[in-house]
Design a protein around this motif. Structure first.
Motif, PDB file in Angstrom:
ATOM      1  N   ALA A 109      25.007  97.368  28.002  1.00  0.00           N
ATOM      2  CA  ALA A 109      24.066  97.208  29.715  1.00  0.00           C
ATOM      3  C   ALA A 109      25.080  96.638  30.376  1.00  0.00           C
ATOM      4  O   ALA A 109      25.285  97.134  31.072  1.00  0.00           O
ATOM      5  N   VAL A 110      24.898  95.023  29.447  1.00  0.00           N
ATOM      6  CA  VAL A 110      24.876  94.468  30.205  1.00  0.00           C
ATOM      7  C   VAL A 110      27.476  94.667  30.693  1.00  0.00           C
ATOM      8  O   VAL A 110      27.429  94.655  32.078  1.00  0.00           O
ATOM      9  N   LEU A 111      28.478  95.496  28.969  1.00  0.00           N
ATOM     10  CA  LEU A 111      29.284  95.560  29.518  1.00  0.00           C
ATOM     11  C   LEU A 111      29.480  96.952  30.171  1.00  0.00           C
ATOM     12  O   LEU A 111      30.427  97.311  30.308  1.00  0.00           O
ATOM     13  N   GLY A 112      28.949  97.832  30.619  1.00  0.00           N
ATOM     14  CA  GLY A 112      28.340  99.229  30.838  1.00  0.00           C
ATOM     15  C   GLY A 112      29.010 100.324  29.630  1.00  0.00           C
ATOM     16  O   GLY A 112      29.252 101.455  30.492  1.00  0.00           O
ATOM     17  N   ARG A 113      28.643  99.452  28.789  1.00  0.00           N
ATOM     18  CA  ARG A 113      28.951 100.713  27.772  1.00  0.00           C
ATOM     19  C   ARG A 113      27.898 101.445  27.811  1.00  0.00           C
ATOM     20  O   ARG A 113      26.671 101.179  27.034  1.00  0.00           O
ATOM     21  N   VAL A 114      27.643 103.181  26.880  1.00  0.00           N
ATOM     22  CA  VAL A 114      26.954 103.901  26.665  1.00  0.00           C
ATOM     23  C   VAL A 114      25.178 103.903  26.962  1.00  0.00           C
ATOM     24  O   VAL A 114      24.159 102.603  26.028  1.00  0.00           O
ATOM     25  N   ARG A 115      25.235 103.136  28.852  1.00  0.00           N
ATOM     26  CA  ARG A 115      24.033 102.269  28.974  1.00  0.00           C
ATOM     27  C   ARG A 115      22.960 103.141  28.403  1.00  0.00           C
ATOM     28  O   ARG A 115      22.052 103.151  28.581  1.00  0.00           O
ATOM     29  N   TRP A 116      23.202 104.771  28.486  1.00  0.00           N
ATOM     30  CA  TRP A 116      22.082 105.504  28.426  1.00  0.00           C
ATOM     31  C   TRP A 116      21.248 105.269  27.305  1.00  0.00           C
ATOM     32  O   TRP A 116      20.367 105.508  26.343  1.00  0.00           O
ATOM     33  N   LEU A 117      22.586 104.534  25.400  1.00  0.00           N
ATOM     34  CA  LEU A 117      21.927 104.215  24.533  1.00  0.00           C
ATOM     35  C   LEU A 117      21.182 102.806  24.572  1.00  0.00           C
ATOM     36  O   LEU A 117      20.162 102.618  23.940  1.00  0.00           O
ATOM     37  N   ALA A 118      21.792 102.638  25.295  1.00  0.00           N
ATOM     38  CA  ALA A 118      21.259 100.835  25.605  1.00  0.00           C
ATOM     39  C   ALA A 118      19.773 100.888  25.939  1.00  0.00           C
ATOM     40  O   ALA A 118      19.230 100.209  25.173  1.00  0.00           O
ATOM     41  N   GLY A 119      19.537 102.332  27.010  1.00  0.00           N
ATOM     42  CA  GLY A 119      18.332 102.097  27.704  1.00  0.00           C
ATOM     43  C   GLY A 119      17.220 102.365  26.756  1.00  0.00           C
ATOM     44  O   GLY A 119      16.273 102.254  26.725  1.00  0.00           O
ATOM     45  N   THR A 120      17.940 103.346  25.547  1.00  0.00           N
ATOM     46  CA  THR A 120      16.696 104.404  24.720  1.00  0.00           C
ATOM     47  C   THR A 120      16.366 102.769  24.103  1.00  0.00           C
ATOM     48  O   THR A 120      15.593 103.244  23.090  1.00  0.00           O
ATOM     49  N   THR A 121      17.153 102.369  23.111  1.00  0.00           N
ATOM     50  CA  THR A 121      17.084 100.875  21.976  1.00  0.00           C
ATOM     51  C   THR A 121      15.888 100.078  22.711  1.00  0.00           C
ATOM     52  O   THR A 121      15.601  99.800  22.819  1.00  0.00           O
TER      53      THR A 121
END
Ligand code: ZN
Ligand code: ZN
Length: 408
Positions: A109-121
């Motif tokens: 989330a901080v690095l702005g990578r696959v945020r939707w996946l980070a949010g789900t996790t």
């Protein structure tokens, strides 16, 4: 062209990065993206956040399932293993998994990578924490004889096997370019999950059938002799007897046409790795396990010896399908004593010379004895699968496959 090079070429189609095929018209909602992720295959691009994203998601899902198992142990855990494990250790493992999963999600989330996946996790981690996380209290007097599904067995075996065998496959890969999420991983993971969740039902049917068969004979004197054996000798004899019975059953599944329809499901795997061995029709699982167990009970092996054999067969069966470069030749004379991945890969080879060869699961001399041995040259086959290529992909389609009317 060398064998290694040819192998690399033949599996190159598996080496594509996971693609989401995002187009202007595609649905960008989180459920749609998750579905596309589950349907994807290929290598996870380093640096994209997918490696940490997928590991985090897997840990979050397994952690949530573990929290549910803590809440409903009478329905979601297997009595034979819950009596044995160290609950405090499992709580620490669960806490570690939640922290690691949450950390990966935060990092992405901080690095702005696959945020939707980070949010789900992160949402799954929060849900697990809200449900009590690693600290869910367990009533020590919960009922012990309820119908159950083996959710704890699924979570623990999936985590343990994935950690061990992905490590082995990465350390000594046979096909270096074959990714963890290779072709048809979804089918094999579903077979793995169903066999683990239904462990109670499968054990009940297997035990019932095996004990039913045992009542037909009265092998008291044989049983007394077997029970006097020291443990190592009894275990060796147990592996020998089990493999002899397994040989007969396995060969029947190949040579009797209507039985082959069930076993063809196992042979339909075109990519070999630790998960491919789980691709088994439930009827085959029940028949093989029942007949092997019946033979072991008739012979009089103790529960301890049979349990040790079950652990050996569990590990050996997974290893024999693995994408690991352990050809028989490197083992020298040992290759005549024990089945290697190379030996069993040849059993799965999609070429006429390999048909009806290498049935043994542990002891290659059994094939030698019955004239069905093939010590493959080169050490690894190029292609795997069923010659007719008539088995559909997907768990349900494969479960129905033997019962379908054949096209003439
Ligand atoms: Zn077979
Ligand atoms: Zn196999």
């Amino acid at each position: 062209m060398s064998v290694a090079r040819r192998l690399t070429h033949s599996t190159q189609h598996n080496g594509k990065p996971l693609q989401f095929n995002i187009t202007a018209k595609q649905d960008h909602s989180v459920p749609a993206r998750l579905l596309r992720l589950l349907q994807s295959r290929g290598a996870l691009r380093p640096g994209s956040g997918l490696v940490t994203g997928v590991i985090g998601l897997v840990l979050a899902v397994l952690s949530l399932l573990a929290v549910l198992a803590f809440h409903f142990p009478e329905y979601l855990t297997k009595p034979e293993i819950r009596r044995r494990y160290d609950v405090e250790l499992l709580r620490r493992v669960l806490l570690g998994a939640l922290v690691l999963s949450g950390s990966f999600a935060l990092l992405n989330a901080v690095l702005g990578r696959v945020r939707w996946l980070a949010g789900t996790t992160f949402a799954l981690v929060l849900l697990s924490a809200a449900l009590g996380g690693h600290a869910v209290p367990v009533d020590p007097d919960f009922p012990d004889h309820t119908p159950y599904i083996g959710l704890d067995w699924l979570v623990l075996d999936l985590l343990g096997s994935a950690l061990l065998f992905v490590f082995i496959e990465k350390a000594r890969p046979l096909r270096r370019q074959q990714p963890v999420f290779r072709e048809a991983w979804q089918t094999d993971l579903t077979h793995f999950a169903v066999i683990h969740l239904l462990v109670g039902l499968l054990m009940a049917v297997t035990n019932g059938a095996a004990h039913g068969l045992v009542t037909w004979v009265d092998p008291d004197s044989l049983q007394a002799a077997v029970q006097r054996l020291p443990f190592p000798a009894a275990l060796l004899l147990c592996v020998l007897l089990a493999d002899l019975v397994q040989y007969g059953v396995h060969r029947s599944f190949h040579e009797v046409p209507w039985l082959w329809r069930f076993h063809a499901v196992h042979h339909s795997a075109k990519t070999m790795d630790w998960l491919a061995g789980s691709r088994l029709h439930l009827v085959e699982v029940l028949v093989t396990r029942s007949l092997v167990l019946a033979a072991l009970l008739m012979a009089g092996f103790s529960r301890g010896v049979i349990d040790a054999y079950v652990v050996i067969v569990g590990f050996h069966a997974v290893l024999n399908h693995a994408n690991v470069n352990l050809p028989g030749r490197r083992l020298g004379p040992l290759r005549h004593l024990i089945v290697t991945p190379s030996y069993h890969h040849w059993h799965h080879a999609c070429e006429p010379a390999a048909l009806g060869r290498n049935y043994a699961a542990h002891l290659p001399f059994i094939d030698r004895l019955f004239g069905t041995q093939l010590l493959g040259t080169p050490p690894w086959p190029e292609r795997y699968g069923v010659l007719e290529d008539d088995v559909p992909e997907g768990f349900w389609a494969q479960t129905r496959h033997p019962f379908r009317r054949r096209k003439t």
